[in-house]
Design a protein around this motif. Structure first.
Motif, PDB file in Angstrom:
ATOM      1  N   THR A   2      88.596  64.342  -2.666  1.00  0.00           N
ATOM      2  CA  THR A   2      88.634  62.875  -2.984  1.00  0.00           C
ATOM      3  C   THR A   2      87.747  62.278  -3.411  1.00  0.00           C
ATOM      4  O   THR A   2      86.394  62.594  -3.304  1.00  0.00           O
ATOM      5  N   THR A  39      78.097  67.387   3.873  1.00  0.00           N
ATOM      6  CA  THR A  39      79.481  67.991   3.750  1.00  0.00           C
ATOM      7  C   THR A  39      79.266  69.460   3.402  1.00  0.00           C
ATOM      8  O   THR A  39      79.987  70.287   3.370  1.00  0.00           O
ATOM      9  N   GLU A  67      85.307  67.352  -1.085  1.00  0.00           N
ATOM     10  CA  GLU A  67      86.290  68.419  -0.293  1.00  0.00           C
ATOM     11  C   GLU A  67      86.577  67.931   1.098  1.00  0.00           C
ATOM     12  O   GLU A  67      87.728  67.847   1.545  1.00  0.00           O
ATOM     13  N   ARG A  68      85.427  67.657   1.808  1.00  0.00           N
ATOM     14  CA  ARG A  68      85.532  67.535   3.027  1.00  0.00           C
ATOM     15  C   ARG A  68      86.603  66.145   3.426  1.00  0.00           C
ATOM     16  O   ARG A  68      85.978  65.098   2.921  1.00  0.00           O
ATOM     17  N   ALA A  69      87.201  66.255   4.439  1.00  0.00           N
ATOM     18  CA  ALA A  69      88.131  65.153   4.924  1.00  0.00           C
ATOM     19  C   ALA A  69      87.256  64.091   5.442  1.00  0.00           C
ATOM     20  O   ALA A  69      86.721  64.476   6.724  1.00  0.00           O
ATOM     21  N   LEU A  70      86.955  63.102   5.214  1.00  0.00           N
ATOM     22  CA  LEU A  70      86.133  61.849   5.667  1.00  0.00           C
ATOM     23  C   LEU A  70      86.722  60.493   5.251  1.00  0.00           C
ATOM     24  O   LEU A  70      87.361  60.528   4.272  1.00  0.00           O
ATOM     25  N   THR A  71      86.696  59.496   6.278  1.00  0.00           N
ATOM     26  CA  THR A  71      87.147  58.066   5.835  1.00  0.00           C
ATOM     27  C   THR A  71      86.105  57.585   5.186  1.00  0.00           C
ATOM     28  O   THR A  71      84.702  57.984   5.298  1.00  0.00           O
ATOM     29  N   ILE A  95      88.044  54.782  -1.392  1.00  0.00           N
ATOM     30  CA  ILE A  95      88.544  55.794  -2.083  1.00  0.00           C
ATOM     31  C   ILE A  95      89.391  55.164  -3.406  1.00  0.00           C
ATOM     32  O   ILE A  95      90.028  54.183  -3.353  1.00  0.00           O
TER      33      ILE A  95
END
Lengths: 249, 249
Positions: A2, A39, A67-71, A95
């Motif tokens: 992201t 991360t 890469e790591r999913a984060l808001t 984003i």
């Protein structure tokens, strides 16, 4: 993966500048270190502008791929926690698509240069403004500034270390706003040459002192020669205000 | 002997406060040391207000008696040279009569308290404003502030260490001015109790958050009890703006 667009405020005083360097702490390295702490990922943060040592930002824009999913909210909060005690704050995070690039998508950059005219040294504002010990004629400075607006070869106002391919730039705005002993110079352009704002402000301070006429600004510009530069203002007063992008990021 | 009235700006961050103390550097001691370095005279500098640790001044007034013959301009220049690198600047200096006393002749004192409402930490403004992490309703704060204006017993808003004989004070102005994420509270009175501005602002922040109603400010005031205080705001945001005197000094 992201891509996050960041809005960043920083106090430039303790830093060698935005860009990662071997000779001291940079804003870029501080943010990259914070991302890594959160991360575990080694990232490269790209900014709209690479400010010099001692230059501040109220709204720098940058992007980073994670890469790591984060808001966005979680990332912003975590970055601010990890950035302590460095004087760097993430004041916005969203984003964006992978087509969005903080530097290459940017269509306008806005700076403010803050001057305080007085004999007494600065106290709480030390390093946050340029103290000029004599009064400045803001109207004359505004007249001189008007000579630089437009598309020109800004070689005179360009650092010897400038890496840009061309000295041609379109200066969209160079306004002088005075209030009491405070003078701000607002500069806007798609992009600037290295030291361009500080060099323009340094020469405007000569106009303000009556050492240069407003027309001397035009002459310095026409010279297209760094040797025609009157003065390069110190980094202290320079703030990167904001960057514009064509689409909602 | 000549009495000089000084106007002083300082950054309160490195100081234990205005007043000379054994436990750290004070603004008063810094100025007295500078006077001694210039004149060889041991002097006591008297100020309009004795600000606490971490409180700033944009226009503190003070006076000092000096035997050595000096013009106000020479004294100001010499003091500023000797005060380096302390963040204290003499921004005005004039000769006054011996009847003029910075503290006892003062008829009004003006403070500003600066709040920045945002989640992100402060950067260049750290220690120079109070960061409140939630939005504040400035209109509600203004309504609450109006309940305190006038002559009242301000015991609730007074530090336990306050040395004033009476808790009665006449608050002439308590205005809330908001612009974006910035809120300033302006307070004016002939004199204030110890911690009075910070205590009023602390409670106003509760009103701004909706934890208190504007009327709760009136109730806290009417309680005349320090235990009714909601919150004492930190020193960071407090600035002594200026002091008024009845005659041209």
């Amino acid at each position: 993966m992201t891509r996050f667009a960041l809005s960043i405020e920083y106090d430039g005083r303790p830093f060698v500048g935005w860009q990662r360097q071997d000779n001291g702490p940079s804003v870029q390295a501080a943010i990259e270190r914070a991302v890594h702490a959160i991360t575990g990922e080694g990232v490269a943060v790209q900014a709209a502008g690479r400010t010099d040592a001692g230059v501040h930002a109220l709204g720098m824009r940058a992007h980073v791929d994670i890469e790591r999913a984060l808001t966005p909210f979680r990332l912003m909060e975590a970055l601010n926690a990890k950035l302590r005690p460095d004087p760097v704050a993430i004041i916005g995070c969203e984003i964006v698509s992978e087509a969005w690039h903080a530097r290459f998508s940017c269509v306008a950059r806005h700076y403010e240069y803050r001057i305080v005219t007085r004999r007494a040294p600065l106290t709480w504002e030390r390093g946050l403004a340029w103290r000029v010990a004599v009064p400045l004629d803001a109207a004359a400075m505004a007249a001189g500034a008007a000579r630089l607006v437009g598309r020109h070869d800004f070689t005179t106002f360009r650092s010897a270390h400038c890496q840009a391919d061309s000295p041609l730039r379109t200066l969209d705005r160079l306004d002088v706003v005075a209030e009491g002993e405070r003078i701000s110079v607002f500069a806007s352009a798609r992009s600037f040459l290295h030291h361009q704002v500080r060099s323009m402000v340094g020469c405007l301070s000569l106009v303000g002192q009556g050492k240069w006429s407003p027309d001397d600004m035009a002459k310095a510009l026409a010279a297209r020669d760094r040797a025609a530069l009157g003065l390069n203002a110190p980094p202290d007063g320079l703030y990167f205000l904001r960057a514009d992008y064509p689409d909602p990021a």
